[in-house]
Design an enzyme around this catalytic site. Structure first.
Site, PDB file in Angstrom:
ATOM      1  N   CYS A   1       0.830  -1.200   0.000  1.00 29.83           N
ATOM      2  CA  CYS A   1       0.000   0.000   0.000  1.00 29.83           C
ATOM      3  C   CYS A   1       0.865   1.250   0.000  1.00 29.83           C
ATOM      4  O   CYS A   1       0.598   2.203  -0.730  1.00 29.83           O
ATOM      5  CB  CYS A   1      -0.933  -0.002   1.207  1.00 29.83           C
ATOM      6  SG  CYS A   1      -2.122   1.372   1.219  1.00 29.83           S
TER       7      CYS A   1
ATOM      8  N   CYS B   1      -6.227  -3.043   7.143  1.00 32.54           N
ATOM      9  CA  CYS B   1      -7.426  -2.211   7.029  1.00 32.54           C
ATOM     10  C   CYS B   1      -8.576  -2.923   6.341  1.00 32.54           C
ATOM     11  O   CYS B   1      -9.742  -2.750   6.723  1.00 32.54           O
ATOM     12  CB  CYS B   1      -7.105  -0.900   6.320  1.00 32.54           C
ATOM     13  SG  CYS B   1      -6.603  -1.074   4.582  1.00 32.54           S
TER      14      CYS B   1
END
Length: 363
Positions: free
Chosen positions: A109, A207
Site C-alpha cells: 500500500c 485495514c
C-alpha cells in the site's frame, strides 16, 4: 521534519486517513508555512471487505479528516483509488496466500498507493511534496548525495520497516512531520487544536481485514473454496487433515485442530502437494535465506558483502547478519545466529543503527 530546504510557497498534499497521526501531520505542515491541502484516498467499499463495524468504515474516517481540514482552513479532497488498490494490494495479497506465502499488504500500500498513485495525482495538482503521518525520518546526507530513511525518535511507533521501498526520488518529495515526536505528544497537539479525533484509537491489523480473518476475507472476496489436504511431519507421515493452505502460515502453532503428543508448528506449506508440513520449534530455526526486489536506500549496490542488523518481521528485533549482493536487486542474508520462522512473503529490512540500508521480500 526532514532536513530539506523549506519554502513557504512550496505546495504540500497531505494524505489524511481520518486518524490522529495524519491530522497532526497536516497541522504541522500548515504551521511550517506550506501551501497545504488534504486528501483522503478511498481504497475500498465496505461491501468489499464485508464490514459492518464503524471502526473500519471509510465514511467516518472521511468525515473526521474533513473536520480537521476545515478546522485548519485547508482545501480537502477525496480521491477514488479503489481500482488501483484492488490490483496492487488486494490481488497480490490473495495470490501470496494461495501460493504459500505470508504477505505484508501495508508495504504494498505504501509502495503503490501512497507514494506512487497519490504522487501521480499530486503532480496533476502541481504539488511539491506528499506528506503522511508515518513515524519515520528523512534526512539528506550531503556526503553521499543521498536521502536517508531513518527510524522515528519514538521507537515504539517507528514505521521505517514498512517504508523501505521508498526510492531516492520518492524520499526527496516526501515529508514525515511526526518523525521527531512521540505518540503522546502527537495526541497532545491534537487535543490542543481541538481535533475531533484526538483520542481516536489507532487502527489495528490490516485495514481491509478488520476482523483479522484473512482466510475468510479471501474466500469471500474470490468466491473460491480451498481444498483440504494432509498435515504431515518432517518425515512425511500423515498427522491429520488441514482445512486449506490459505489458513496457515510458517511458525503457526494455534488453530491446527490436531491432538499431538508435543507442540508442533507449521514449518512449510507445499502448495503442489497441498500439504502443511509440521515440525518442532528447532525445525523453524534458519540462518541463511534470499531476498528479492531489494531496494538500496543508504547506498548503491555494494561490490562485496556487508554487515548489518536485519529485521524479518515488523515486530522482530533486528539481529546481526551479513548481506551478500547476488544481483542489482537480489541478496543473500546470513544471520550470525539462527532466527525463528523466516517466512516467504514477509520483508527483510537492513539497518545501520537508525538508518535503513534497504529491504526486500523474503523468497
Amino acid at each position: 521534519m526532514s532536513e530539506k530546504k523549506e519554502n513557504s510557497k512550496k505546495r504540500a498534499l497531505v494524505a489524511m486517513s481520518g486518524g490522529v497521526d495524519s491530522s497532526v501531520a497536516a497541522y504541522l505542515t500548515v504551521k511550517q508555512g506550506y501551501d497545504t491541502r488534504g486528501v483522503t484516498m478511498k481504497l475500498y467499499d465496505n461491501d468489499t471487505i464485508m464490514c459492518n463495524s464503524r471502526t473500519c468504515c471509510s465514511l467516518e474516517d472521511v468525515e473526521d479528516a474533513r473536520s480537521v481540514a476545515f478546522r485548519l482552513g485547508i482545501p480537502y479532497h477525496v480521491f477514488n483509488f479503489k481500482d488501483e488498490f484492488e490490483d496492487q494490494v488486494i490481488k497480490p495479497f490473495i495470490h501470496a496466500y494461495e501460493t504459500g506465502s505470508t504477505p505484508n499488504p501495508c508495504i504494498d500500500c505504501n509502495r503503490y498507493m501512497k507514494f506512487r498513485a497519490l504522487w501521480i495525482r499530486a503532480q496533476m495538482l502541481l504539488e511539491d511534496y506528499i506528506v503522511t503521518g508515518h513515524y519515520g525520518r528523512i534526512q539528506y546526507d550531503g556526503g553521499s548525495g543521498r536521502y536517508l530513511l531513518k527510524k522515528a525518535v519514538d521507537l515504539s511507533k517507528d514505521q521505517s520497516y514498512v517504508l523501505y521501498s521508498l526510492t531516492q526520488d520518492e524520499l526527496a518529495r516526501t515529508l514525515f512531520p511526526l518523525g521527531e515526536f512521540t505518540k503522546d505528544v502527537t495526541r497532545q497537539i491534537a487535543e490542543e487544536q481541538g481535533f475531533i479525533n484526538a483520542r481516536k484509537r489507532d487502527s489495528q491489523d490490516i485495514c481491509f481485514v478488520p476482523d483479522g480473518d484473512y482466510a475468510g476475507f479471501i474466500c469471500g472476496h474470490t468466491g473460491k473454496t480451498y481444498p483440504q489436504g494432509d498435515f504431515v511431519d518432517m518425515e512425511g507421515n500423515v498427522l491429520g487433515r488441514h482445512k486449506g493452505i490459505i489458513h496457515y502460515t510458517v511458525g503457526q502453532r494455534k488453530g491446527l485442530g490436531l491432538s499431538l503428543k508435543e507442540p508442533m508448528y507449521v514449518v512449510k506449506l507445499d502448495t503442489e502437494k497441498n500439504q502443511v508440513i509440521l515440525g518442532r520449534n528447532q525445525d523453524l530455526m534458519t540462518r541463511t535465506f534470499t531476498v528479492k526486489d531489494f531496494n538500496w536506500i543508504a547506498c548503491s549496490v555494494p561490490g562485496s558483502s556487508m554487515k548489518a542488523d536485519v529485521r524479518i518481521r515488523y515486530r522482530h528485533h533486528e539481529s546481526s547478519a551479513v548481506i551478500t549482493p547476488l544481483s542489482e536487486n537480489r541478496v543473500s542474508i546470513t544471520f550470525d545466529q539462527p532466527q525463528r520462522a523466516i517466512t516467504s512473503g514477509q520483508s527483510a529490512v537492513a539497518y545501520d543503527g537508525d538508518v535503513v540500508i534497504g529491504g526486500g521480500v523474503i523468497e
